[in-house]
Design a protein around this motif. Structure first.
Motif, PDB file in Angstrom:
ATOM      1  N   VAL A   1     -94.917  53.277  19.398  1.00 16.84           N
ATOM      2  CA  VAL A   1     -94.402  54.082  20.631  1.00 16.84           C
ATOM      3  C   VAL A   1     -93.497  53.164  21.459  1.00 16.84           C
ATOM      4  N   PRO A   2     -92.050  53.522  21.414  1.00 13.35           N
ATOM      5  CA  PRO A   2     -91.135  52.536  22.092  1.00 13.35           C
ATOM      6  C   PRO A   2     -91.174  52.539  23.699  1.00 13.35           C
ATOM      7  N   GLU A   3     -90.863  51.575  24.274  1.00 15.59           N
ATOM      8  CA  GLU A   3     -90.603  51.536  25.794  1.00 15.59           C
ATOM      9  C   GLU A   3     -90.038  52.358  26.062  1.00 15.59           C
ATOM     10  N   GLN A   4     -90.728  53.073  27.374  1.00 11.72           N
ATOM     11  CA  GLN A   4     -89.938  53.899  27.994  1.00 11.72           C
ATOM     12  C   GLN A   4     -90.343  53.865  29.738  1.00 11.72           C
ATOM     13  N   SER A   5     -89.443  54.504  30.540  1.00 10.60           N
ATOM     14  CA  SER A   5     -89.665  54.570  32.053  1.00 10.60           C
ATOM     15  C   SER A   5     -90.429  55.598  32.357  1.00 10.60           C
ATOM     16  N   VAL A   6     -91.647  55.384  32.974  1.00 16.30           N
ATOM     17  CA  VAL A   6     -92.416  56.492  33.636  1.00 16.30           C
ATOM     18  C   VAL A   6     -92.693  56.412  35.137  1.00 16.30           C
ATOM     19  N   ILE A   7     -92.337  57.715  35.837  1.00 16.78           N
ATOM     20  CA  ILE A   7     -92.518  57.696  37.118  1.00 16.78           C
ATOM     21  C   ILE A   7     -93.905  57.894  37.497  1.00 16.78           C
ATOM     22  N   THR A   8     -94.832  57.359  38.098  1.00 18.92           N
ATOM     23  CA  THR A   8     -96.023  57.571  38.608  1.00 18.92           C
ATOM     24  C   THR A   8     -96.083  58.642  39.648  1.00 18.92           C
ATOM     25  N   LYS A   9     -97.495  59.018  39.892  1.00 14.42           N
ATOM     26  CA  LYS A   9     -97.473  60.092  40.978  1.00 14.42           C
ATOM     27  C   LYS A   9     -97.230  59.598  42.384  1.00 14.42           C
ATOM     28  N   ASP A  10     -97.282  58.257  42.576  1.00 14.38           N
ATOM     29  CA  ASP A  10     -96.701  57.702  43.793  1.00 14.38           C
ATOM     30  C   ASP A  10     -95.379  57.254  43.947  1.00 14.38           C
ATOM     31  N   ASN A  11     -94.616  57.742  42.999  1.00 11.09           N
ATOM     32  CA  ASN A  11     -93.054  57.539  42.706  1.00 11.09           C
ATOM     33  C   ASN A  11     -92.779  56.027  42.392  1.00 11.09           C
ATOM     34  N   ALA A  12     -94.022  55.278  41.604  1.00 11.81           N
ATOM     35  CA  ALA A  12     -93.347  53.946  41.413  1.00 11.81           C
ATOM     36  C   ALA A  12     -93.026  54.066  39.974  1.00 11.81           C
ATOM     37  N   ALA A  13     -92.147  53.302  39.494  1.00 19.18           N
ATOM     38  CA  ALA A  13     -91.235  53.224  38.153  1.00 19.18           C
ATOM     39  C   ALA A  13     -91.985  52.191  37.280  1.00 19.18           C
ATOM     40  N   VAL A  14     -92.555  52.388  36.267  1.00 21.93           N
ATOM     41  CA  VAL A  14     -93.007  51.478  35.427  1.00 21.93           C
ATOM     42  C   VAL A  14     -92.491  51.803  33.962  1.00 21.93           C
ATOM     43  N   VAL A  15     -92.724  50.543  33.211  1.00 20.88           N
ATOM     44  CA  VAL A  15     -92.219  50.675  31.715  1.00 20.88           C
ATOM     45  C   VAL A  15     -93.502  50.416  31.037  1.00 20.88           C
ATOM     46  N   ALA A  16     -93.613  51.432  29.870  1.00 26.69           N
ATOM     47  CA  ALA A  16     -94.954  51.296  29.221  1.00 26.69           C
ATOM     48  C   ALA A  16     -94.442  51.276  27.612  1.00 26.69           C
ATOM     49  N   ASP A  17     -95.213  50.900  26.905  1.00 23.49           N
ATOM     50  CA  ASP A  17     -95.249  50.967  25.333  1.00 23.49           C
ATOM     51  C   ASP A  17     -96.578  50.823  24.840  1.00 23.49           C
ATOM     52  N   GLY A  18     -96.577  51.333  23.550  1.00 24.39           N
ATOM     53  CA  GLY A  18     -97.960  51.435  22.766  1.00 24.39           C
ATOM     54  C   GLY A  18     -97.876  51.222  21.403  1.00 24.39           C
ATOM     55  N   VAL A  19     -98.941  51.672  21.005  1.00 20.47           N
ATOM     56  CA  VAL A  19     -99.101  51.748  19.455  1.00 20.47           C
ATOM     57  C   VAL A  19    -100.153  53.012  18.898  1.00 20.47           C
ATOM     58  N   LEU A  20     -99.797  53.376  17.919  1.00 22.67           N
ATOM     59  CA  LEU A  20    -100.664  54.828  17.634  1.00 22.67           C
ATOM     60  C   LEU A  20    -100.921  54.815  15.901  1.00 22.67           C
ATOM     61  N   TYR A  21    -102.084  54.982  15.743  1.00 23.66           N
ATOM     62  CA  TYR A  21    -102.715  54.935  14.302  1.00 23.66           C
ATOM     63  C   TYR A  21    -103.290  56.504  13.909  1.00 23.66           C
ATOM     64  N   PHE A  22    -102.528  56.833  12.736  1.00 22.53           N
ATOM     65  CA  PHE A  22    -103.118  58.148  12.427  1.00 22.53           C
ATOM     66  C   PHE A  22    -103.231  58.162  10.760  1.00 22.53           C
ATOM     67  N   GLN A  23    -104.115  59.121  10.027  1.00 23.05           N
ATOM     68  CA  GLN A  23    -104.227  59.549   8.894  1.00 23.05           C
ATOM     69  C   GLN A  23    -104.021  60.955   8.506  1.00 23.05           C
ATOM     70  N   VAL A  24    -103.428  61.155   7.515  1.00 23.42           N
ATOM     71  CA  VAL A  24    -103.413  62.259   6.900  1.00 23.42           C
ATOM     72  C   VAL A  24    -104.578  63.022   6.162  1.00 23.42           C
ATOM     73  N   LEU A  25    -105.046  64.004   6.440  1.00 19.57           N
ATOM     74  CA  LEU A  25    -106.220  64.638   6.111  1.00 19.57           C
ATOM     75  C   LEU A  25    -105.843  65.721   4.846  1.00 19.57           C
ATOM     76  N   ASP A  26    -104.954  66.425   5.298  1.00 21.44           N
ATOM     77  CA  ASP A  26    -104.305  67.507   4.462  1.00 21.44           C
ATOM     78  C   ASP A  26    -102.899  67.435   4.163  1.00 21.44           C
ATOM     79  N   PRO A  27    -102.609  66.770   2.651  1.00 15.74           N
ATOM     80  CA  PRO A  27    -101.307  66.794   2.428  1.00 15.74           C
ATOM     81  C   PRO A  27    -100.346  67.804   2.296  1.00 15.74           C
ATOM     82  N   VAL A  28    -100.955  68.946   1.947  1.00 13.04           N
ATOM     83  CA  VAL A  28     -99.886  70.187   2.045  1.00 13.04           C
ATOM     84  C   VAL A  28     -99.614  70.523   3.458  1.00 13.04           C
TER      85      VAL A  28
END
Length: 323
Positions: free
Chosen positions: A70-97
């Motif tokens: 998950v690429p870095e992106q700027s996020v504005i919090t509820k109290d108007n603070a700008a933070v930069v966050a990134d992450g990683v996600l894992y997924f698996q296909v259960l139905d190929p069709v």
């Protein structure tokens, strides 16, 4: 000649058709087969045969768990603070069709969905909550993304925020706040320690005062008992006990005066009459306690009665026979 060429061409055609009809699917993958542009079947891992020419493999779907950044992106919090966050996600296909026909470019779709969901979840929280409740944020992201990808035949197994970077001024303010909080805790601990020390000291003084009072009480009881015994002896007609008691007190006072730290010089003799009275009283008591003894008569004469003498009287001079 023409027959030979025909046979050779037919043989080559058969070989080509045989080769194109055989499909070897590796482990961990599924192949989607279409016939004349329509879904026909799903090939599982191993040896498979399809109808040549009119059937073809539409997609090769990876059934293993896959990671998406998950690429870095700027996020504005509820109290108007700008933070930069990134992450990683894992997924698996259960139905190929479904993963083939329900969404186009599955990985890009999941990545974009994770980014938008991250902005939504983090934007609904304050900065303090954002920095202190990362596990709750991960759980909210996982639940939201997994529900959205269920129609794609995909299960999101895990999503994690790798880094949350607040602005530099906020980081400095947080550092000062942390230092102030640590100083406050240190002062509280020092105050508690001082309080505990004062309590222990007070308890020790209280115990010492109790013991000292008990000692004085026992000493007073002993003094009262001694005074009562002396009074009884005086009432019975014996004044030697009173003299001995007063002499003992005099000696104790003299001893205390001699060892006093304020005493520099003491001149002797000092009122030896009191000491003599005490010794006289002690002598009388010992004489009364000892059994009487008969005097030894001299040779050839009558018994001589010894003259009464006090403890400080000088011995009498012997009489001479010729004078």
């Amino acid at each position: 000649m023409d027959l030979g060429l025909f046979v050779i061409a037919a043989f080559i055609l058969v070989v080509v058709l045989a080769i194109t009809s055989v499909r070897i699917v590796p482990q961990g993958f599924n192949h989607i087969v279409e016939r004349l542009g329509r879904y026909q079947e799903t090939l599982s891992p191993g040896f498979n045969v399809i109808f040549p020419v009119i059937s073809s493999v539409r997609a090769k779907v990876d059934m293993r768990e896959t990671v998406v950044d998950v690429p870095e992106q700027s996020v504005i919090t509820k109290d108007n603070a700008a933070v930069v966050a990134d992450g990683v996600l894992y997924f698996q296909v259960l139905d190929p069709v479904k993963a083939t026909y329900e969404v186009s470019d599955l990985q890009r779709a999941i990545q974009t969905l994770a980014m938008t969901t991250t902005r939504t979840v983090m934007g609904s929280m304050d900065l303090d909550e954002l920095l202190s409740q990362r596990e709750a944020i991960n759980a909210s992201l996982l639940r939201a993304v997994d529900e959205a990808t269920a129609s794609w035949g995909v299960r999101v197994t895990r999503i994690e925020l790798r880094d949350i970077t607040p602005p530099a001024d906020i980081v400095q303010a947080m550092g000062r706040q942390l230092k102030a909080e640590r100083d406050r805790r240190a002062q509280i601990l020092e105050a508690d320690a001082e309080k505990e020390s004062q309590i222990r000291i007070a308890q020790g003084k209280l115990e010492a005062a109790k013991l000292e009072a008990e000692a004085r009480e026992r000493l007073a009881e002993a003094e009262a008992k001694a005074t009562r015994l002396v009074s009884e002896a005086v009432a019975q007609g014996s004044t030697q006990a009173l003299g001995y008691f007063l002499g003992q007190k005099y000696m104790e006072a003299l001893k205390a005066f001699a060892v006093s730290p304020n005493q520099k010089t003491m001149v002797l003799p000092v009122e030896l009459a009191g000491v003599a009275g005490a010794l006289a009283g002690l002598s009388e008591l010992m004489r009364e306690a000892a059994p009487p003894r008969d005097p030894v008569p001299p040779r050839g004469g009558s018994p001589v009665r010894p003259a009464a003498s006090g403890p400080w009287s000088a011995p009498s001079a012997p009489k001479s026979d010729g004078i």
